[in-house]
Enzyme design. Structure first.
Site, PDB file in Angstrom:
ATOM      1  N   ALA A  72      37.975  33.952  35.559  1.00 56.68           N
ATOM      2  CA  ALA A  72      39.001  32.914  35.574  1.00 56.68           C
ATOM      3  C   ALA A  72      40.369  33.415  36.018  1.00 56.68           C
ATOM      4  CB  ALA A  72      39.120  32.283  34.175  1.00 56.68           C
ATOM      5  N   ALA A 115      29.023  46.812  93.889  1.00 64.46           N
ATOM      6  CA  ALA A 115      30.275  46.941  93.153  1.00 64.46           C
ATOM      7  C   ALA A 115      31.285  45.894  93.589  1.00 64.46           C
ATOM      8  CB  ALA A 115      30.848  48.340  93.356  1.00 64.46           C
ATOM      9  N   GLN A 152      37.266  27.231  31.921  1.00 66.89           N
ATOM     10  CA  GLN A 152      38.052  27.654  30.771  1.00 66.89           C
ATOM     11  C   GLN A 152      39.446  27.062  30.924  1.00 66.89           C
ATOM     12  OE1 GLN A 152      38.825  31.852  30.606  1.00 66.89           O
ATOM     13  NE2 GLN A 152      39.588  31.794  28.500  1.00 66.89           N
ATOM     14  N   ARG A 161      48.886  38.977  39.150  1.00 64.87           N
ATOM     15  CA  ARG A 161      49.356  40.352  39.340  1.00 64.87           C
ATOM     16  C   ARG A 161      48.968  40.905  40.710  1.00 64.87           C
ATOM     17  NH1 ARG A 161      47.672  43.314  33.810  1.00 64.87           N
ATOM     18  NH2 ARG A 161      46.152  41.609  33.730  1.00 64.87           N
TER      19      ARG A 161
END
Length: 449
Positions: free
Chosen positions: A13, A409, A78, A18
């Site tokens: 949760a 080429a 929660q 931070r």
């Protein structure tokens, strides 16, 4: 171990405050996988049948991440932060019909090993009712201490609450706990908030279990394995630990890393035996490297398969969907994307190959590009076995070059080229003798005015 059912309650949760991030903390990545992804992956490998994910409000991305890895995830919100025991009780609905084993894990401990969870489950199967994971540390503060008597865990004591003798204990609480499913709800409901913080602590379950005559045990894991992440510095430390593990594992299993500290692996990188990896190589997720391959310096590989005896780099980039078959060679400053390079084919330098098949033993000259995108759609290029593509060629997709064909080429190829044909597409050169001398003279005369 006989088959026992298992539930993991993963606490996830954290909002990332931070971390100074708008992203939920557990979605920050280690080695190309979210921290939650690491924990969920380990739980799945350890035989967890149901993941009960405890999240905060408006954290649907967290639920999606866990569901991407485990087939059975229930999310529980929660709404209040009243301690770890309170957080676990958010998943009460999943505990009514309890599994044999219930593990409480944390979404920010990404280095936890599958074998450690299996060891906890073995101890539960042996008749223990509560199993706590701990570690020994030379610097035990600020961790809680695991207090044992006669081989039995009697309490978890927070550092600030330790007596002088308890303070000397260096067996620390790792936070992760396992429970016999039949007892967990009873233990959780017996925990109160009579403490300075007014919170319900899961650690109190140890003393409650002892009061109820249950068997409580602590087992040890490596301190590095239980590192949690609360900020960017700790995230970097965990990443460094993961990379050290991965390097050691690669070398132990038969790969040579000439400068191990400069090689970075993803969570799912697979390296074969006798593989040589030179300095400054990065493996993003989804890479497999077969035996005897060489990955040369400063190469970047993502979602790519490298076959036996292939050579990649230096300075190569393999993008998602790249498949190199045995003996293929990808040289310096070559980018390959969503392409099959068949056995023995060579793309040696300064080329881009995207949405293509390069046939066996074909040779792609320097500066070749597959022009696969028109600004709206992607188109495929198919180059046959043994074909030779001259330097500085543009193949405008959809393009088909037959087996053994030669492309001169500097050509721009917009039409199919048959097997064994020669295709040359060039503007006729215009040469004006002594033009340059006249040009310079005119410029110098003008500059003197």
């Amino acid at each position: 171990m006989t088959r026992r059912t298992c539930q993991a309650i993963i606490l996830a949760a954290g909002q990332g405050t931070r971390m100074k991030s708008r992203k939920p903390k557990v979605l920050h990545q280690v080695a190309g996988l979210s921290m939650l992804g690491h924990v969920t992956k380990v739980a799945s490998e350890a035989g967890v049948d149901l993941v009960s994910l405890v999240v905060g409000p408006e954290m649907d991305d967290v639920h999606k991440e866990a569901s991407r890895i485990h087939p059975s995830v229930n999310a529980h919100i929660q709404t209040e932060r009243l301690g770890t025991a309170h957080a676990v009780l958010a998943a009460r609905a999943d505990m009514i019909d309890a599994k044999d084993d219930i593990l409480v894990l944390f979404g920010d401990t990404p280095l936890l090993r599958t074998e450690t969870i299996l060891k906890m489950r073995e101890k539960l199967a042996d008749g223990n009712d509560v199993v706590v994971l701990g570690f020994h540390s030379d610097e035990p503060d600020p961790y809680g201490r695991l207090l044992e008597q006669n081989g039995k865990l009697v309490a978890i004591r927070e550092g600030k609450d330790c007596s002088q003798e308890e303070f000397k204990v260096n067996f620390c609480n790792g936070g992760i706990m396992g429970f016999a499913g039949q007892h967990l709800l009873t233990l959780l409901d017996s925990i109160d908030s009579n403490n300075a913080q007014g919170e319900f602590y899961l650690t109190d379950a140890v003393e409650k279990a002892n009061e109820q005559g249950l068997k409580v045990l602590a087992i040890e894991a490596d301190e590095a394995e239980l590192q949690g992440v609360n900020n960017r510095m700790q995230l970097a430390k965990v990443e460094a630990t993961f990379q050290y593990r991965a390097r050691v594992n690669a070398m132990t299993n038969g790969a040579t890393l000439t400068a191990p500290e400069t090689v970075f692996f993803a969570f799912d990188t697979q390296i074969g035996k006798d593989v040589l990896i030179e300095p400054n190589v990065i493996f993003a997720p989804g890479v497999t490297v077969a035996d005897n391959a060489e990955i040369r310096a400063f190469s970047y590989l993502e979602d790519a398969s490298v076959g036996e005896r292939c050579i990649v780099g230096p300075y190569a980039r393999l993008r998602p969907g790249t498949i190199l078959q045995e003996g293929a060679k990808i040289g310096n400053f070559v980018e390959i994307k969503k392409s099959l390079i068949e056995k023995g084919a060579k793309v040696n330098h300064l080329s881009y190959i995207g949405d293509a098949r390069i046939g066996a033993k074909a040779n792609i000259g320097a500066g070749t590009i597959t022009c696969n995108y028109d600004g709206y759609e992607k188109f495929k290029t198919d180059i046959g076995a043994g074909a030779f593509i001259g330097s500085n060629t543009s193949l405008v997709a959809p393009a088909t070059i037959g087996d053994g064909a030669f492309i001169g080429a500097g050509s721009v190829i917009t039409q199919p080229v048959n097997a064994d044909a020669l295709a040359v597409s060039r503007s006729k050169p215009v040469v004006k003798d002594k033009w340059a001398a006249s040009f310079r003279a005119a410029k110098e005369k003008k500059s003197k005015r």
